[in-house]
Design an enzyme around this catalytic site. Structure first.
Site, PDB file in Angstrom:
ATOM      1  N   GLY A  12      28.337  45.269  48.825  1.00 59.29           N
ATOM      2  CA  GLY A  12      29.312  44.804  47.878  1.00 59.29           C
ATOM      3  C   GLY A  12      29.234  43.198  47.670  1.00 59.29           C
ATOM      4  N   GLU A 170      42.617  43.573  32.518  1.00 60.74           N
ATOM      5  CA  GLU A 170      41.244  43.679  31.945  1.00 60.74           C
ATOM      6  C   GLU A 170      40.728  44.929  31.453  1.00 60.74           C
ATOM      7  OE1 GLU A 170      38.807  41.935  35.121  1.00 60.74           O
ATOM      8  OE2 GLU A 170      39.076  39.780  34.170  1.00 60.74           O
TER       9      GLU A 170
HETATM   10  P1  FAD Z   1      32.963  45.422  47.163  1.00 57.45           P
HETATM   11  O1  FAD Z   1      32.395  44.374  46.114  1.00 57.45           O
HETATM   12  O2  FAD Z   1      33.956  46.667  46.677  1.00 57.45           O
HETATM   13  O3  FAD Z   1      31.849  46.400  47.860  1.00 57.45           O
HETATM   14  C1  FAD Z   1      32.065  47.449  48.627  1.00 57.45           C
HETATM   15  C2  FAD Z   1      30.619  48.155  49.211  1.00 57.45           C
HETATM   16  O4  FAD Z   1      31.025  48.963  50.190  1.00 57.45           O
HETATM   17  C3  FAD Z   1      30.358  48.919  47.813  1.00 57.45           C
HETATM   18  O5  FAD Z   1      28.981  48.932  47.638  1.00 57.45           O
HETATM   19  C4  FAD Z   1      30.570  50.386  48.396  1.00 57.45           C
HETATM   20  O6  FAD Z   1      29.932  51.388  47.828  1.00 57.45           O
HETATM   21  C5  FAD Z   1      30.346  50.120  49.735  1.00 57.45           C
HETATM   22  N1  FAD Z   1      31.133  51.280  50.590  1.00 57.45           N
HETATM   23  C6  FAD Z   1      32.333  51.605  50.460  1.00 57.45           C
HETATM   24  N2  FAD Z   1      32.458  52.708  51.522  1.00 57.45           N
HETATM   25  C7  FAD Z   1      31.368  52.928  52.372  1.00 57.45           C
HETATM   26  C8  FAD Z   1      31.025  53.694  53.054  1.00 57.45           C
HETATM   27  N3  FAD Z   1      31.812  54.349  53.658  1.00 57.45           N
HETATM   28  N4  FAD Z   1      29.757  53.499  53.435  1.00 57.45           N
HETATM   29  C9  FAD Z   1      28.947  52.800  53.002  1.00 57.45           C
HETATM   30  N5  FAD Z   1      29.161  52.229  51.916  1.00 57.45           N
HETATM   31  C10 FAD Z   1      30.393  52.049  51.612  1.00 57.45           C
HETATM   32  N6  FAD Z   1      37.938  39.487  41.731  1.00 57.45           N
HETATM   33  C11 FAD Z   1      37.313  38.275  41.448  1.00 57.45           C
HETATM   34  O7  FAD Z   1      37.523  37.587  42.270  1.00 57.45           O
HETATM   35  N7  FAD Z   1      37.176  38.066  40.163  1.00 57.45           N
HETATM   36  C12 FAD Z   1      37.387  38.980  39.111  1.00 57.45           C
HETATM   37  O8  FAD Z   1      37.216  38.715  37.898  1.00 57.45           O
HETATM   38  C13 FAD Z   1      37.594  40.418  39.446  1.00 57.45           C
HETATM   39  N8  FAD Z   1      37.691  41.173  38.637  1.00 57.45           N
HETATM   40  C14 FAD Z   1      37.937  42.349  38.977  1.00 57.45           C
HETATM   41  C15 FAD Z   1      37.899  43.517  38.052  1.00 57.45           C
HETATM   42  C16 FAD Z   1      38.073  45.056  38.518  1.00 57.45           C
HETATM   43  C17 FAD Z   1      38.072  46.230  37.546  1.00 57.45           C
HETATM   44  C18 FAD Z   1      38.163  45.161  39.632  1.00 57.45           C
HETATM   45  C19 FAD Z   1      38.631  46.583  40.234  1.00 57.45           C
HETATM   46  C20 FAD Z   1      38.271  44.362  40.654  1.00 57.45           C
HETATM   47  C21 FAD Z   1      37.957  42.649  40.280  1.00 57.45           C
HETATM   48  N9  FAD Z   1      38.081  41.725  41.377  1.00 57.45           N
HETATM   49  C22 FAD Z   1      37.889  40.607  41.080  1.00 57.45           C
HETATM   50  C23 FAD Z   1      38.254  42.094  42.783  1.00 57.45           C
HETATM   51  C24 FAD Z   1      36.826  42.310  43.524  1.00 57.45           C
HETATM   52  O9  FAD Z   1      36.092  43.097  42.742  1.00 57.45           O
HETATM   53  C25 FAD Z   1      36.911  42.900  44.837  1.00 57.45           C
HETATM   54  O10 FAD Z   1      37.841  41.768  45.674  1.00 57.45           O
HETATM   55  C26 FAD Z   1      35.466  42.496  45.664  1.00 57.45           C
HETATM   56  O11 FAD Z   1      34.878  43.504  45.067  1.00 57.45           O
HETATM   57  C27 FAD Z   1      35.718  42.806  47.247  1.00 57.45           C
HETATM   58  O12 FAD Z   1      34.320  42.698  47.682  1.00 57.45           O
HETATM   59  P2  FAD Z   1      33.986  43.456  48.904  1.00 57.45           P
HETATM   60  O13 FAD Z   1      32.593  42.933  49.369  1.00 57.45           O
HETATM   61  O14 FAD Z   1      35.177  43.599  49.794  1.00 57.45           O
HETATM   62  O15 FAD Z   1      33.799  44.722  48.255  1.00 57.45           O
HETATM   63  P1  NAD Z   2      47.268  44.308  41.638  1.00 57.18           P
HETATM   64  O1  NAD Z   2      48.189  44.570  43.182  1.00 57.18           O
HETATM   65  O2  NAD Z   2      47.168  43.059  41.545  1.00 57.18           O
HETATM   66  O3  NAD Z   2      48.471  44.869  40.507  1.00 57.18           O
HETATM   67  C1  NAD Z   2      49.048  46.160  40.359  1.00 57.18           C
HETATM   68  C2  NAD Z   2      50.350  46.071  39.495  1.00 57.18           C
HETATM   69  O4  NAD Z   2      50.713  47.458  39.599  1.00 57.18           O
HETATM   70  C3  NAD Z   2      51.237  45.172  39.863  1.00 57.18           C
HETATM   71  O5  NAD Z   2      51.620  44.543  38.924  1.00 57.18           O
HETATM   72  C4  NAD Z   2      52.391  46.164  40.565  1.00 57.18           C
HETATM   73  O6  NAD Z   2      53.742  45.491  40.080  1.00 57.18           O
HETATM   74  C5  NAD Z   2      52.072  47.366  39.793  1.00 57.18           C
HETATM   75  N1  NAD Z   2      52.527  48.607  40.360  1.00 57.18           N
HETATM   76  C6  NAD Z   2      52.616  49.051  41.482  1.00 57.18           C
HETATM   77  N2  NAD Z   2      53.046  50.011  41.736  1.00 57.18           N
HETATM   78  C7  NAD Z   2      53.574  50.507  40.261  1.00 57.18           C
HETATM   79  C8  NAD Z   2      54.065  51.839  39.879  1.00 57.18           C
HETATM   80  N3  NAD Z   2      54.306  52.945  40.720  1.00 57.18           N
HETATM   81  N4  NAD Z   2      54.377  52.037  38.519  1.00 57.18           N
HETATM   82  C9  NAD Z   2      53.797  51.066  37.669  1.00 57.18           C
HETATM   83  N5  NAD Z   2      53.446  49.777  38.071  1.00 57.18           N
HETATM   84  C10 NAD Z   2      53.074  49.620  39.469  1.00 57.18           C
HETATM   85  O7  NAD Z   2      46.219  45.119  41.743  1.00 57.18           O
HETATM   86  P2  NAD Z   2      45.070  45.046  40.982  1.00 57.18           P
HETATM   87  O8  NAD Z   2      45.106  44.688  39.418  1.00 57.18           O
HETATM   88  O9  NAD Z   2      44.030  46.446  41.082  1.00 57.18           O
HETATM   89  O10 NAD Z   2      43.963  44.079  41.490  1.00 57.18           O
HETATM   90  C11 NAD Z   2      43.597  44.034  42.933  1.00 57.18           C
HETATM   91  C12 NAD Z   2      42.789  42.819  43.238  1.00 57.18           C
HETATM   92  O11 NAD Z   2      41.642  42.689  42.526  1.00 57.18           O
HETATM   93  C13 NAD Z   2      43.884  41.920  42.995  1.00 57.18           C
HETATM   94  O12 NAD Z   2      43.723  40.725  44.171  1.00 57.18           O
HETATM   95  C14 NAD Z   2      43.303  41.085  41.975  1.00 57.18           C
HETATM   96  O13 NAD Z   2      43.794  39.561  41.863  1.00 57.18           O
HETATM   97  C15 NAD Z   2      41.877  41.295  41.887  1.00 57.18           C
HETATM   98  N6  NAD Z   2      41.308  41.254  40.591  1.00 57.18           N
HETATM   99  C16 NAD Z   2      41.007  40.002  39.961  1.00 57.18           C
HETATM  100  C17 NAD Z   2      40.752  39.894  38.617  1.00 57.18           C
HETATM  101  C18 NAD Z   2      40.195  38.873  38.201  1.00 57.18           C
HETATM  102  O14 NAD Z   2      40.423  37.787  38.715  1.00 57.18           O
HETATM  103  N7  NAD Z   2      40.107  38.661  36.844  1.00 57.18           N
HETATM  104  C19 NAD Z   2      40.381  41.188  37.811  1.00 57.18           C
HETATM  105  C20 NAD Z   2      41.012  42.507  38.432  1.00 57.18           C
HETATM  106  C21 NAD Z   2      41.152  42.516  39.828  1.00 57.18           C
END
Ligand code: FAD
Ligand code: NAD
Length: 405
Positions: A12, A170
């Protein structure tokens, strides 16, 4: 002399930055570097809400890992890690095992369900490419089925999003744009569709700037999203959800689709392997190693670091995972070259931008508040920057977002 073996689990943000930095900094004879990932592709986790809603094809959010690594320096193994045996310094994989001198755990996060009944069985998540495809297909199936039934079930067209954190908001932004397209495609009356966001906290995006939160909720409400704030999901059933507002107000909401976007925890391998963790996240030392484990680094969503200013953990983000990848790589080089001083990781938070669909967003960047097209432009620049950091200009040209005006 035997070369030390560095094993990186997960390709990741954290894992790929570590691998690509190591391949630049290390000579081929200095160490054996092995990168292990369950898929042969990397996906942009930060774009998964788009693929899940169907506003971006899932192939746009992923690219081949072999395209960004230098195969003369990094060996890529496609396999799934099952457990880490820290005593014997080896990782058990689904198809074998691998030993290490230095290990980097960068396996990302898993959904946190807080033990809520029915979520694992009936709710969809925004977790990886497979879950995104499944959710997109499921929503489309509900629309396609609606007009096939003699007795119309309006609840088929209700979509519940649990959690109004950044992921939930989002996803709602994308969904609000996608629904009119689906209504047109499947001859469904827009007024029959409900998008309901259920948030347990007293506000949307808890802790974020109230003015920007207001902008986001008004924008989404104008597009048809209903917010149920201060309301917690208590159970998920085959027919929808049970929610509670306070102690007494319990009710059922029928919905054909329930999406759980209410938080994450560290990868379950961490706890399974006996590392001390809080919700699956290891509180790492400043040099990103596990206390008492000088050969194991944890970075990204499976690591926990404290923001000393407020004495609370930093939220897990890609921004932090990538910065940790850089420091982890430099610390590995130092260890291999037998330097005694390791670098302490200090996050450099440049800001947070939350998209509200393709053309709108809210955010704070370098302390400045942004909304609308400026924020949306910034979000696409951030997305492109992440590609650039891993694969340089060629990856940006191949996968980047250029619909910026
Ligand atoms: P990841 O990038 O999730 O990578 C983990 C990797 O490990 C993956 O490739 C997976 O396939 C692999 N893996 C998992 N389990 C195994 C296993 N058992 N064996 C082998 N491989 C495995 N953060 C921001 O800063 N800005 C944003 O705008 C933002 N937007 C987001 C939007 C969404 C919809 C979501 C869900 C999250 C967002 N986040 C954002 C949070 C961000 O995506 C995560 O914090 C980030 O991906 C973490 O990076 P990582 O390297 O820990 O894991
Ligand atoms: P989060 O923990 O940030 O938000 C989860 C939300 O779910 C909270 O507001 C919480 O109050 C609510 N919640 C928890 N239990 C609930 C229940 N039983 N019923 C209803 N609501 C409930 O989690 P996330 O949004 O998945 O984000 C995960 C991480 O990824 C965070 O660190 C976030 O900052 C990051 N992220 C960042 C971006 C970005 O920067 N654009 C986008 C997506 C995710």
């Amino acid at each position: 002399m035997r070369k030390p073996k560095i094993v990186i689990l997960g390709a990741g943000y954290g894992g790929l930055i570590t691998a690509t930095r190591l391949q630049k900094m290390m000579g081929a004879n200095e160490a054996d570097i092995v990168l292990i990932n369950k898929n042969d592709y990397h996906y942009e986790t930060t774009w998964l809400h788009e693929a899940s809603a169907g506003t971006l094809h899932h192939d746009r959010v992923r690219y081949e890992i072999r395209d960004v690594i230098d195969r003369s320096k990094v060996e890529f193994v496609q396999d799934t890690a099952v457990e880490i045996n820290k005593e014997e310094k080896k990782v058990i994989l689904e198809k074998g095992e691998v030993s290490y001198d230095y290990l980097v755990i960068a396996l990302g996060a898993e959904p946190e369900t807080f033990g809520i009944k029915g979520l694992k069985e009936y709710a969809f998540g925004i977790v990886n490419v497979n879950s995104a495809r499944q959710l997109r297909e499921h929503i489309e199936y509900q629309f396609a089925t609606y007009n096939m039934e003699e007795e119309k079930k309006d609840e088929r067209l209700s979509i519940v999003v649990g959690g109004a954190g950044f992921t939930g908001i989002e996803f709602l932004g994308e969904l609000a744009n996608r629904i009119p397209e689906l209504c047109h495609e499947y001859d469904v009356d827009f007024h029959k569709v409900r998008i309901i966001c259920v948030e347990a906290a007293p506000m949307v995006l808890p802790g974020f700037d109230p003015e920007l939160v207001n902008y986001a909720t008004s924008y989404l409400e104008r597009k048809g999203v209903e917010f149920m704030i201060g309301t917690a999901i208590k159970e998920c059933t085959p027919d929808g959800i049970i929610v509670a507002k306070g102690e007494d107000e319990v009710k059922e909401i029928k919905a054909g689709t329930v999406v759980w976007a209410a938080g994450v925890r560290g990868n379950s391998i961490i706890e399974k392997s006996g590392f001390e963790a809080m919700r699956g996240r290891v509180k790492v030392q400043p040099d990103l190693r596990i206390p008492g484990q000088d050969d194991v680094f944890v970075i990204g969503d499976s690591s926990l670091i404290i923001n000393e200013e407020i004495n609370r953990p930093y939220p897990p983000t890609a921004q932090i995972a990538m910065q940790q990848g850089e420091v982890c790589a430099r610390n590995l080089v130092a260890l291999v070259r037998e330097k005694s001083e390791l670098e302490a990781f200090k996050p450099d938070i440049k800001g947070t931008v939350c998209s509200l669909g393709e053309n709108d967003a809210i955010g704070v960047v370098y302390g400045k508040k942004l909304t609308g097209s400026k924020a949306s432009f910034m979000k696409k620049m951030i997305d492109n920057r992440a590609l650039f950091m891993v694969g340089g200009p060629s990856l940006v040209l191949k996968k980047g977002k250029f619909n910026i005006f």
